[in-house]
Structures are given as structure tokens and as C-alpha cells.
Design a protein around this motif. Structure first.
Motif, short mmCIF file in Angstrom:
data_model
loop_
_atom_site.label_atom_id
_atom_site.label_comp_id
_atom_site.label_asym_id
_atom_site.label_seq_id
_atom_site.Cartn_x
_atom_site.Cartn_y
_atom_site.Cartn_z
N LEU A 30 -7.49 -1.41 2.82
CA LEU A 30 -7.68 -1.19 1.39
C LEU A 30 -6.34 -1.02 0.68
N VAL A 31 -5.39 -0.37 1.33
CA VAL A 31 -4.07 -0.17 0.73
C VAL A 31 -3.39 -1.52 0.51
N HIS A 32 -3.44 -2.37 1.51
CA HIS A 32 -2.84 -3.70 1.36
C HIS A 32 -3.51 -4.48 0.23
N LEU A 33 -4.82 -4.37 0.15
CA LEU A 33 -5.55 -5.07 -0.90
C LEU A 33 -5.14 -4.57 -2.29
N LEU A 34 -5.01 -3.26 -2.45
CA LEU A 34 -4.60 -2.69 -3.73
C LEU A 34 -3.17 -3.10 -4.09
N VAL A 35 -2.30 -3.11 -3.11
CA VAL A 35 -0.92 -3.54 -3.36
C VAL A 35 -0.91 -5.00 -3.78
N ASP A 36 -1.69 -5.84 -3.10
CA ASP A 36 -1.78 -7.26 -3.46
C ASP A 36 -2.30 -7.45 -4.88
#
Length: 55
Positions: A3-9
Motif C-alpha cells: 500500500l505504501v508503494h501504491l500511495l507513493v506511486d
């Protein structure tokens, strides 16, 4: 993908969007020149081919 990677993306995508729109506008503005240059290149290539053939 976490989820963190998705939010950063998603954040990066939103920040990058204005540049993408600006580049799209530039590309559309530049397209006629590109087509004209392509036509010139094809004509020059044909001329060169004939020149080499007959020389």
C-alpha cells in the motif's frame, strides 16, 4: 506491491501530471515540423539513391 508503494506511486503520478500535459502540448505543436522533416528525408533518400545508381 504494498500500500505504501501504491500511495507513493499515486503521489508521484499526480505531481508529474502537469509536466506530462505540458510535454503533450509541446509534442502536438512540434508534430507538423516532424512530418515535414520526414517528407524531406524521404525525398532526399530517393535523390541519393538515384544519384548513386546513375553515377
Amino acid at each position: 506491491m504494498s500500500l505504501v508503494h501504491l500511495l507513493v506511486d499515486l503521489r508521484f503520478t499526480r505531481e508529474f501530471a502537469p509536466f506530462t500535459r505540458e510535454f503533450g502540448a509541446f509534442t502536438r505543436e512540434f508534430a507538423p515540423f516532424t512530418r515535414e522533416f520526414g517528407a524531406f528525408t524521404r525525398e532526399f533518400e530517393a535523390f541519393t539513391r538515384e544519384f548513386v545508381l546513375y553515377s
